[in-house]
Design a protein around this motif. Sequence first.
Motif, PDB file in Angstrom:
ATOM      1  N   PHE A   1       6.086   5.483  -9.099  1.00  0.00           N
ATOM      2  CA  PHE A   1       5.595   6.850  -9.293  1.00  0.00           C
ATOM      3  C   PHE A   1       5.792   7.311 -10.736  1.00  0.00           C
ATOM      4  O   PHE A   1       4.871   7.842 -11.361  1.00  0.00           O
ATOM      5  CB  PHE A   1       6.313   7.797  -8.331  1.00  0.00           C
ATOM      6  N   LYS A   2       6.985   7.088 -11.265  1.00  0.00           N
ATOM      7  CA  LYS A   2       7.243   7.508 -12.641  1.00  0.00           C
ATOM      8  C   LYS A   2       6.332   6.771 -13.626  1.00  0.00           C
ATOM      9  O   LYS A   2       5.750   7.385 -14.520  1.00  0.00           O
ATOM     10  CB  LYS A   2       8.710   7.240 -12.996  1.00  0.00           C
ATOM     11  N   SER A   3       6.196   5.461 -13.426  1.00  0.00           N
ATOM     12  CA  SER A   3       5.381   4.692 -14.369  1.00  0.00           C
ATOM     13  C   SER A   3       3.914   5.097 -14.293  1.00  0.00           C
ATOM     14  O   SER A   3       3.230   5.151 -15.324  1.00  0.00           O
ATOM     15  CB  SER A   3       5.537   3.200 -14.080  1.00  0.00           C
TER      16      SER A   3
ATOM     17  N   GLN B   1       0.826  -1.207   0.000  1.00  0.00           N
ATOM     18  CA  GLN B   1       0.000   0.000   0.000  1.00  0.00           C
ATOM     19  C   GLN B   1       0.858   1.253   0.000  1.00  0.00           C
ATOM     20  O   GLN B   1       0.470   2.277  -0.563  1.00  0.00           O
ATOM     21  CB  GLN B   1      -0.933  -0.013   1.216  1.00  0.00           C
ATOM     22  N   ILE B   2       2.042   1.156   0.646  1.00  0.00           N
ATOM     23  CA  ILE B   2       2.957   2.299   0.637  1.00  0.00           C
ATOM     24  C   ILE B   2       3.600   2.462  -0.732  1.00  0.00           C
ATOM     25  O   ILE B   2       3.741   3.569  -1.250  1.00  0.00           O
ATOM     26  CB  ILE B   2       4.037   2.121   1.725  1.00  0.00           C
ATOM     27  N   ILE B   3       3.987   1.324  -1.328  1.00  0.00           N
ATOM     28  CA  ILE B   3       4.660   1.367  -2.618  1.00  0.00           C
ATOM     29  C   ILE B   3       3.690   1.755  -3.738  1.00  0.00           C
ATOM     30  O   ILE B   3       4.057   2.457  -4.674  1.00  0.00           O
ATOM     31  CB  ILE B   3       5.321   0.010  -2.914  1.00  0.00           C
ATOM     32  N   GLN B   4       2.438   1.290  -3.635  1.00  0.00           N
ATOM     33  CA  GLN B   4       1.448   1.570  -4.674  1.00  0.00           C
ATOM     34  C   GLN B   4       0.239   2.298  -4.073  1.00  0.00           C
ATOM     35  O   GLN B   4      -0.819   1.704  -3.872  1.00  0.00           O
ATOM     36  CB  GLN B   4       1.008   0.262  -5.341  1.00  0.00           C
ATOM     37  N   PRO B   5       0.405   3.577  -3.768  1.00  0.00           N
ATOM     38  CA  PRO B   5      -0.691   4.330  -3.154  1.00  0.00           C
ATOM     39  C   PRO B   5      -1.766   4.719  -4.174  1.00  0.00           C
ATOM     40  O   PRO B   5      -1.641   4.456  -5.379  1.00  0.00           O
ATOM     41  CB  PRO B   5       0.010   5.576  -2.596  1.00  0.00           C
TER      42      PRO B   5
ATOM     43  N   SER C   1      15.858  11.567  -2.581  1.00  0.00           N
ATOM     44  CA  SER C   1      15.942  10.842  -3.848  1.00  0.00           C
ATOM     45  C   SER C   1      14.683  11.071  -4.682  1.00  0.00           C
ATOM     46  O   SER C   1      14.748  11.134  -5.923  1.00  0.00           O
ATOM     47  CB  SER C   1      16.135   9.343  -3.597  1.00  0.00           C
ATOM     48  N   SER C   2      13.538  11.216  -4.027  1.00  0.00           N
ATOM     49  CA  SER C   2      12.292  11.456  -4.749  1.00  0.00           C
ATOM     50  C   SER C   2      12.233  12.871  -5.297  1.00  0.00           C
ATOM     51  O   SER C   2      11.620  13.114  -6.343  1.00  0.00           O
ATOM     52  CB  SER C   2      11.093  11.193  -3.830  1.00  0.00           C
TER      53      SER C   2
ATOM     54  N   ASN D   1       9.048   7.944  -1.771  1.00  0.00           N
ATOM     55  CA  ASN D   1      10.376   7.612  -1.276  1.00  0.00           C
ATOM     56  C   ASN D   1      11.092   6.704  -2.261  1.00  0.00           C
ATOM     57  O   ASN D   1      10.559   6.376  -3.328  1.00  0.00           O
ATOM     58  CB  ASN D   1      10.279   6.952   0.100  1.00  0.00           C
ATOM     59  N   PHE D   2      12.298   6.302  -1.863  1.00  0.00           N
ATOM     60  CA  PHE D   2      13.129   5.498  -2.761  1.00  0.00           C
ATOM     61  C   PHE D   2      12.446   4.182  -3.159  1.00  0.00           C
ATOM     62  O   PHE D   2      12.710   3.638  -4.226  1.00  0.00           O
ATOM     63  CB  PHE D   2      14.476   5.196  -2.097  1.00  0.00           C
ATOM     64  N   ALA D   3      11.563   3.658  -2.292  1.00  0.00           N
ATOM     65  CA  ALA D   3      10.940   2.363  -2.567  1.00  0.00           C
ATOM     66  C   ALA D   3       9.901   2.434  -3.674  1.00  0.00           C
ATOM     67  O   ALA D   3       9.660   1.432  -4.360  1.00  0.00           O
ATOM     68  CB  ALA D   3      10.304   1.805  -1.287  1.00  0.00           C
ATOM     69  N   ASN D   4       9.255   3.579  -3.834  1.00  0.00           N
ATOM     70  CA  ASN D   4       8.187   3.653  -4.842  1.00  0.00           C
ATOM     71  C   ASN D   4       8.454   4.688  -5.932  1.00  0.00           C
ATOM     72  O   ASN D   4       7.541   5.101  -6.630  1.00  0.00           O
ATOM     73  CB  ASN D   4       6.837   3.934  -4.175  1.00  0.00           C
TER      74      ASN D   4
END
Length: 587
Positions: A466-468, A416-420, A522-523, A459-462
Amino acid sequence: MHIPQGMAYALLGNLPPVVGIYMAFFPVFVYFLFGTSKHVSIGTFAVVCLMTGKVVTLHSTPDAGYTFMNISDAVSQNHGDVAYVYTPMQVATAVTLMVGILQVVMYIFRLGIVTTLLSETLVNSFTTAAAVYVLISQIKDLLGLKLPKQKGYFKLIFTIIDIFKEIKNTNIAAAIVSIVSIIILVFSNEFLKPRASKKCSIPIPIELIAVVGGTLVSRYCDLPKIYNIETVGHIPTGLPKPELPNVKLLPLVLVDSIAITMVSYTITISMALIFAQKLSYEIESNQELLAMGLSNIMGSFFSCMPISASLSRSLIQQTVGGRTQIASIVSCLLLLIILLWIGPFFELLPRCVLASIIVVALKGMFQQANQLVKFWKLSKIDAVIWIVTFLVVTLINIDIGLLVGLLVSLVTILLQIIQPYTCLLGHIPHTDLYLDTGRYKAAMEIRGIKIFHYCGSLNFANNSYFKSIVYRLVGVCPQKVIKHRKKLAEEGHFLEENNFKEMCELQCIIMDMSALSYIDPSSVQVLHTIVEEFARVNIDFCFVNCPSPIFETIKKCDLYIYGMMSLKIFATIQDAIAHFQNEMAPR
C-alpha cells in the motif's frame, strides 16, 4: 445404466464388478431419506472410483484376493510375516467409512462452504486429468495385456512405459472385441441416440445392450477358453452380509480420504445445484453432506466404495420423467433382482467390453479440455491454475495434483488480496464523476491534487504494498525528498523552488476509500505514518467516502492512541477539493 457403469467403474477401484451394483443399491436408500436433491443419481463415478483404486493399490496385497479376510488369517497366509495383509475390499470399505465420517463431521461443523475452495477451473482441470488416468488404466483390458500395478508417484508415466514394453503381447481377440464395442457405442451415442430422442424420450440403453451382448457372445463363442480373453469372473448371488470395516486402516487412509471427500461432495453438490436451478427448487448444501456421509457409512458395511453423483445417469433419470428420488428407489428394486438371481449371468462378460464402456464414457470429461481456451481468454490466472493442476495430476499423482491446484488457487487469491486494484482518479468535466485516468481519456487530473483510489482490504499483509503504490502513483516519495533536501543542505546549497517544481505542484492527496472493504489497526497506524510523512514535505493528505465499518475502526484506533480523531475525513471528493481550494485561496 447402473449395471454397466457400476460393473465398469468398480474395476477402476480394483474391486470385483458386483461392488458397483452394491453402490447403486445400499447407499441410495439412505440418500432417499436424507438427501435434498430430487434428481441426482447416486452411485459410482469414474474419478472417485479411480482415487479409491489408488488407495486400494497402495495399501492392499494383490495376492490376498477381493473378499474380506480376518487379520489372523491374512497373517498366517503371509507365512508368519509380522506386517498385516489387507485385502482390496478391506481397504476400500475403510476408505468409504472414513469418507462418511469426514462428511458427517463437516456437516456438524457446517463446513459445506469449504468445497467452494475447489473452483470451477480446478474441478474442470482435475477431472480432465483424471480422465487421462482412467483411459491409460483401461488400455490393459482393452488390449488384453498383463501389466504390473504401479504405486507411488509418476505412476502414469511408468504405466505408459510398461504398455509400450508389452504391446507386442497384445491379445488380438480382445483388441478386436474392444474395437467392435467402441464402434457400436460411439455409433449409438453420436447417431442413433440423437435421432431416437426426437421420437422417444426413453434413451437407448446401449451400454446395457453391450454388456448383455458381450456376455452372450463370450458364452456361446467360448471366448475365455479359445482366445484367452479375461472375464469379470465370479459374481455372487444375494446381498452381502454386513461387516464392520477394519478400523485399524482408518489412520492409514485418512489423508487420501480427505481428497476423496472433497471431490465426491463437490461433484455431487455441483450437479445438484444444476438441476435445482434448472427445475426451480432449493437444496441444502450442509444437509447434502449429512446425506452423503450417512450413505457412505451405510455402504461401508456392505462392500461399497465412496459414492458420488453421475451427470449422465442424473440426466437420463430427469429426461425419462423422474421427479423425486423415488425413481432411484425403483431403480434399486430392479437392481435387487440382478443381485438375487441374474448376477451370475454376467460372469463370462469380457473385461474388454467394460473397458470399452468406460473409454467411450470419457468423451464428456475430455471435452472439458476445450474450456481451457475460455479460461485463457477470460483470465490468465485461471488458465495457469488449469494447466498446473493438469500437469501435476498427470505427471506426478492424483492427490498431489489436487493439493497443488488448491494451493495455486489460494496463492492467486492471496496475491489479489495483497495487490488489489489501485488507480488515480480524474474529474470528468461538467459532471460530479471521478474516474480512472488510465481507462478514461476524458478524466482530467485537478492541478495540485492527486486523487488515489484503493479497492480491497487493507491489512498487515499488504501494508508495505500500500505504501509503495501510494508513492508510485502520486509520484512523490517523502523519504527521498527529505533525503535530497538534507543532501543539498549539507553541500551548502539553497533549495530553490525551481529545483522541486514537481514537488511544489503537488499540494494535496485525496484517498478515495469507497471501495475499502476492511482495515485492521496496524493499517490505521500506516495511514497515520503516511499522513505525517507527506506533511513533512508540505503535502496535505485526506480521506473521503469512508464506509461506516472503516470509519468506526479508525475512530476506535484514534481515540485509543491519540484521544481524538486526527485524520482528515470528508464525506465526498467534492467536499475535500472544496476545502483544500478554500484553504489555498489567497486571503
